[in-house]
Design an enzyme around this catalytic site. Structure first.
Site, PDB file in Angstrom:
ATOM      1  NE  ARG A   1      -3.760   5.986   4.966  1.00 16.06           N
ATOM      2  CZ  ARG A   1      -4.356   4.346   5.601  1.00 16.06           C
ATOM      3  NH1 ARG A   1      -4.541   4.377   6.871  1.00 16.06           N
ATOM      4  NH2 ARG A   1      -4.457   3.272   5.221  1.00 16.06           N
TER       5      ARG A   1
ATOM      6  NE  ARG B   1      -3.686   4.254  10.782  1.00 18.43           N
ATOM      7  CZ  ARG B   1      -4.818   3.155   9.676  1.00 18.43           C
ATOM      8  NH1 ARG B   1      -3.696   1.992   9.294  1.00 18.43           N
ATOM      9  NH2 ARG B   1      -5.693   3.784   9.555  1.00 18.43           N
TER      10      ARG B   1
ATOM     11  CG  HIS C   1      -8.363   6.797   3.393  1.00 20.25           C
ATOM     12  ND1 HIS C   1      -8.211   7.240   2.491  1.00 20.25           N
ATOM     13  CD2 HIS C   1      -7.510   5.464   3.900  1.00 20.25           C
ATOM     14  CE1 HIS C   1      -7.640   5.819   1.729  1.00 20.25           C
ATOM     15  NE2 HIS C   1      -7.070   4.903   2.694  1.00 20.25           N
TER      16      HIS C   1
ATOM     17  CG  HIS D   1      -8.850   6.701   8.059  1.00 20.22           C
ATOM     18  ND1 HIS D   1     -10.230   5.114   7.143  1.00 20.22           N
ATOM     19  CD2 HIS D   1      -8.063   5.840   7.559  1.00 20.22           C
ATOM     20  CE1 HIS D   1      -9.590   4.295   7.176  1.00 20.22           C
ATOM     21  NE2 HIS D   1      -8.224   4.087   7.451  1.00 20.22           N
TER      22      HIS D   1
ATOM     23  CD  GLU E   1      -2.413  -1.115   2.247  1.00 21.34           C
ATOM     24  OE1 GLU E   1      -4.020  -0.490   2.172  1.00 21.34           O
ATOM     25  OE2 GLU E   1      -3.086  -2.087   3.258  1.00 21.34           O
TER      26      GLU E   1
HETATM   27  C1  LIG Z   1     -13.102   1.592   6.731  1.00 21.91           C
HETATM   28  C2  LIG Z   1     -11.837   1.780   7.071  1.00 21.91           C
HETATM   29  C3  LIG Z   1     -11.014   0.962   6.890  1.00 21.91           C
HETATM   30  C4  LIG Z   1      -9.476   1.226   7.744  1.00 21.91           C
HETATM   31  N1  LIG Z   1      -8.901  -0.592   7.010  1.00 21.91           N
HETATM   32  C5  LIG Z   1      -8.165  -0.525   7.591  1.00 21.91           C
HETATM   33  C6  LIG Z   1      -6.285  -1.544   7.155  1.00 21.91           C
HETATM   34  O1  LIG Z   1      -6.451  -1.983   6.416  1.00 21.91           O
HETATM   35  N2  LIG Z   1      -5.072  -1.758   8.129  1.00 21.91           N
HETATM   36  C7  LIG Z   1      -5.583  -1.412   9.395  1.00 21.91           C
HETATM   37  O2  LIG Z   1      -4.387  -1.722   9.870  1.00 21.91           O
HETATM   38  N3  LIG Z   1      -6.506  -0.502  10.054  1.00 21.91           N
HETATM   39  C8  LIG Z   1      -7.508   0.000   9.272  1.00 21.91           C
HETATM   40  N4  LIG Z   1      -8.503   0.988   9.815  1.00 21.91           N
HETATM   41  C9  LIG Z   1      -7.724   1.046  10.750  1.00 21.91           C
HETATM   42  C10 LIG Z   1      -8.874   0.197  11.781  1.00 21.91           C
HETATM   43  O3  LIG Z   1      -9.665  -0.696  11.348  1.00 21.91           O
HETATM   44  C11 LIG Z   1      -8.416   0.832  13.668  1.00 21.91           C
HETATM   45  O4  LIG Z   1      -7.474   2.081  14.238  1.00 21.91           O
HETATM   46  C12 LIG Z   1      -8.757  -0.553  14.709  1.00 21.91           C
HETATM   47  O5  LIG Z   1      -9.682  -1.256  14.074  1.00 21.91           O
HETATM   48  C13 LIG Z   1      -9.014  -0.011  16.092  1.00 21.91           C
HETATM   49  O6  LIG Z   1      -9.425  -0.509  16.425  1.00 21.91           O
HETATM   50  P1  LIG Z   1     -10.055  -0.281  18.273  1.00 21.91           P
HETATM   51  O7  LIG Z   1     -10.647  -1.694  18.883  1.00 21.91           O
HETATM   52  O8  LIG Z   1      -8.934   0.700  18.903  1.00 21.91           O
HETATM   53  O9  LIG Z   1     -11.405   0.137  18.073  1.00 21.91           O
HETATM   54  P2  LIG Z   1     -13.053  -0.465  16.490  1.00 21.91           P
HETATM   55  O10 LIG Z   1     -12.667  -1.067  16.394  1.00 21.91           O
HETATM   56  O11 LIG Z   1     -13.447   0.998  16.590  1.00 21.91           O
HETATM   57  O12 LIG Z   1     -13.278  -0.905  18.639  1.00 21.91           O
HETATM   58  C14 LIG Z   1     -14.077   0.213  19.458  1.00 21.91           C
HETATM   59  C15 LIG Z   1     -14.771  -0.301  20.706  1.00 21.91           C
HETATM   60  O13 LIG Z   1     -15.207   0.689  20.860  1.00 21.91           O
HETATM   61  C16 LIG Z   1     -16.611   1.271  21.592  1.00 21.91           C
HETATM   62  N5  LIG Z   1     -17.084   1.520  22.019  1.00 21.91           N
HETATM   63  C17 LIG Z   1     -16.413   3.316  21.909  1.00 21.91           C
HETATM   64  N6  LIG Z   1     -16.797   4.317  22.833  1.00 21.91           N
HETATM   65  C18 LIG Z   1     -17.576   3.694  23.529  1.00 21.91           C
HETATM   66  C19 LIG Z   1     -18.024   3.375  24.747  1.00 21.91           C
HETATM   67  N7  LIG Z   1     -18.762   5.192  25.280  1.00 21.91           N
HETATM   68  N8  LIG Z   1     -18.516   2.877  25.593  1.00 21.91           N
HETATM   69  C20 LIG Z   1     -18.531   1.687  25.392  1.00 21.91           C
HETATM   70  N9  LIG Z   1     -18.549   0.922  24.133  1.00 21.91           N
HETATM   71  C21 LIG Z   1     -17.493   2.241  23.664  1.00 21.91           C
HETATM   72  C22 LIG Z   1     -17.558   1.109  19.717  1.00 21.91           C
HETATM   73  O14 LIG Z   1     -18.715  -0.022  20.216  1.00 21.91           O
HETATM   74  C23 LIG Z   1     -16.763  -0.281  20.067  1.00 21.91           C
HETATM   75  O15 LIG Z   1     -17.013  -1.291  20.184  1.00 21.91           O
HETATM   76  C24 LIG Z   1      -9.754   0.734   9.350  1.00 21.91           C
HETATM   77  C25 LIG Z   1     -10.502   1.765  10.001  1.00 21.91           C
HETATM   78  C26 LIG Z   1     -11.400   1.801   8.661  1.00 21.91           C
HETATM   79  C27 LIG Z   1     -12.862   3.048   9.441  1.00 21.91           C
END
Ligand SMILES: Cc1cc2nc3c(=O)[nH]c(=O)nc-3n(C[C@H](O)[C@H](O)[C@H](O)COP(=O)(O)OP(=O)(O)OC[C@H]3O[C@@H](n4cnc5c(N)ncnc54)[C@H](O)[C@@H]3O)c2cc1C
Length: 432
Positions: free
Chosen positions: A267, A363, A226, A328, A111
């Site tokens: 990016r 990032r 993004h 993003h 990428e």
């Molecule tokens: C469209 C898209 C494509 C992406 N593609 C990639 C990729 O190809 N490769 C890569 O490395 N990264 C990618 N990313 C980034 C990556 O997906 C995220 O940074 C990563 O998954 C974050 O994981 P996380 O567990 O920290 O948060 P998340 O997976 O966002 O989970 C957050 C959780 O917290 C909960 N939550 C939030 N606030 C509260 C609250 N107040 N009380 C209770 N629960 C709450 C939500 O409901 C959810 O369950 C992408 C992101 C997006 C949006």
């Protein structure tokens, strides 16, 4: 339910789930999540997850990450992330995650800003593949309870030590959950922005709570845009056109159908070039063409993007699509050390809401899932290494403060956006 458990994990994305899986069954874990268990950005990740391919790849992986981050990255965090990556991939495969293979060997893609193909993927649905497999495992663990539609609205803390969470189930009922440890895994803050690839309920609540509870933050104005999301006049989440599309040869055109930029720039630089082009042309988008890849590659490698664009009226095997930048990713967040411990005792932060400065100012593509998993596992180990039982003191909170959820949401949004602006000013002064 009000009561005490061993560990509370807030958020059921990749970071929260992987943390829970790295805690032994002897500890009771309560996971709460604001919406349904599978409504997380982790499910949306398309492109893939980086891995150190071999020892020869170390220097270039390190340099690519640092360069993308404008050398503002914490070198120790980057080193830990890269060195831990093969172990994390082995863990994922053991948990049932299927990565794409060619001739029986793992297949790698490339990428933007990567000098080598080092990204593992599953079609263009890598996040769903990883997160759904983690969730399946979590559901089989009798020591883990998940409560959906339960939003953290505050932390219970005293003398800079965290002992639980205040949560709202949306009906007006407020729940106090006590625990020995709390792990914030609440993801990003794209829901605060008009135009974002993130799910709308990800509003960075933990940042507002951290400010309220004097928990240290870091780089909170570092927000990634993004470069390529599908342009649409409809309201709602912006659909991402993954970087791996450009990694596999897609090109960008201006209005005259001329290429105007190196599509594999980091990016932030690519976003700047696209914005400049859009301004010059007084347009809301530029064009992205995938046609040269051929229909078979497109439909096999990017079935989700192909299908979504078709539903929006574009056949990407035959025509260009309009793309535009959108919010993003959040590089800043709650300040943590290499073991994901915050400035408050008994409180960890992991995944996108945390900041160990591994991404610096920007990032590198596909480093986010990896970072979430590496530092979630370290947080779990640190919790166990230093486990200390807390004697619960009933919190002295005024529950009326949490009754009006709509008002609370508006207040938290204002608190966060003001702090981001304030932090931008300080940054400008620092750099002057
Ligand atoms: C469209 C898209 C494509 C992406 N593609 C990639 C990729 O190809 N490769 C890569 O490395 N990264 C990618 N990313 C980034 C990556 O997906 C995220 O940074 C990563 O998954 C974050 O994981 P996380 O567990 O920290 O948060 P998340 O997976 O966002 O989970 C957050 C959780 O917290 C909960 N939550 C939030 N606030 C509260 C609250 N107040 N009380 C209770 N629960 C709450 C939500 O409901 C959810 O369950 C992408 C992101 C997006 C949006």
């Amino acid at each position: 339910m009000n009561g005490k458990t061993d560990i509370i994990v807030v958020g059921t994305g990749a970071a929260g789930l992987f943390y829970a899986l790295n805690i032994p069954p002897s500890k009771e874990i309560l996971m709460i999540t604001k919406r349904a268990v599978d409504e997380s950005d982790s499910y949306l990740a398309q492109g893939g997850i980086c891995v150190l391919r071999d020892e020869d790849d170390y220097d270039s992986f390190f340099e690519d990450t640092m360069k993308a981050g404008h050398y503002e990255n914490d070198r120790a965090s980057v080193d830990v992330m890269i060195r831990s990556s093969p172990e994390i991939i082995t863990d994922l495969i053991d948990l049932g995650v299927a990565f794409e293979k060619k001739n029986g060997e793992l297949a790698y893609t490339r990428e933007g800003a990567h000098s080598r193909a080092r990204i593992l993927y599953h079609e263009d649905l890598t996040g769903k593949e990883i997160t759904s497999k983690l969730l399946t495992q979590v559901k089989q663990r009798p020591n883990i309870t998940i409560i959906e539609n339960m939003a953290m609205v505050d932390l219970i803390c005293q003398d800079n030590r965290c002992s639980g969470v205040v949560a709202s189930d949306g009906t007006g009922a407020i729940h106090l959950y006590y625990s020995d440890y709390v792990v914030l895994a609440t993801g990003g803050l794209g829901g605060l922005f008009h135009s974002s690839t993130n799910l709308a309920h990800l509003t960075g609540d933990a940042i507002a709570i951290a400010l309220k509870r004097q928990i240290e933050l870091e780089n909170i104005s570092y927000i990634q845009i993004h470069p390529t999301t599908l342009y649409s006049q409809k309201p709602g989440r912006r659909f991402l056109i993954s970087e791996s599309v450009r990694g596999e040869g897609a090109v960008l055109y201006n209005r005259k159908m001329q290429r105007f930029v190196d599509e594999l720039l980091p990016r932030d630089l690519l976003t700047k070039a696209i914005h400049e082009q859009m301004e010059q042309e007084e347009s809301d988008f530029v064009w992205l063409s995938m046609q040269d890849m051929g229909a078979e590659v497109i439909t096999h490698r990017f079935p989700n993007i192909y299908q979504h664009c078709l539903e929006e009226g574009y056949d990407i095997t035959r025509e260009c699509i309009p793309v535009t930048p959108a919010q993003h990713y959040f590089m800043g967040g709650i300040k943590v050390d290499l073991d994901s411990l915050t400035s408050m005792a008994h409180l960890y932060a992991i995944g996108e809401i945390s900041c160990n400065r591994v991404h610096g100012a920007n990032r590198l593509a596909s480093n986010s899932l990896l970072e979430s998993l590496v530092f979630a596992k370290r947080a779990a180990k640190d919790t166990l290494d230093h486990y200390e039982i807390i004697k619960v003191h009933q919190a002295t909170l005024d529950l009326d403060d949490y009754q009006n959820l709509e008002q609370l949401r508006r207040d938290y949004k204002t608190i966060i956006l003001d702090e981001i602006e304030r932090s931008k000013v300080i940054e400008r002064i620092d750099k002057a």
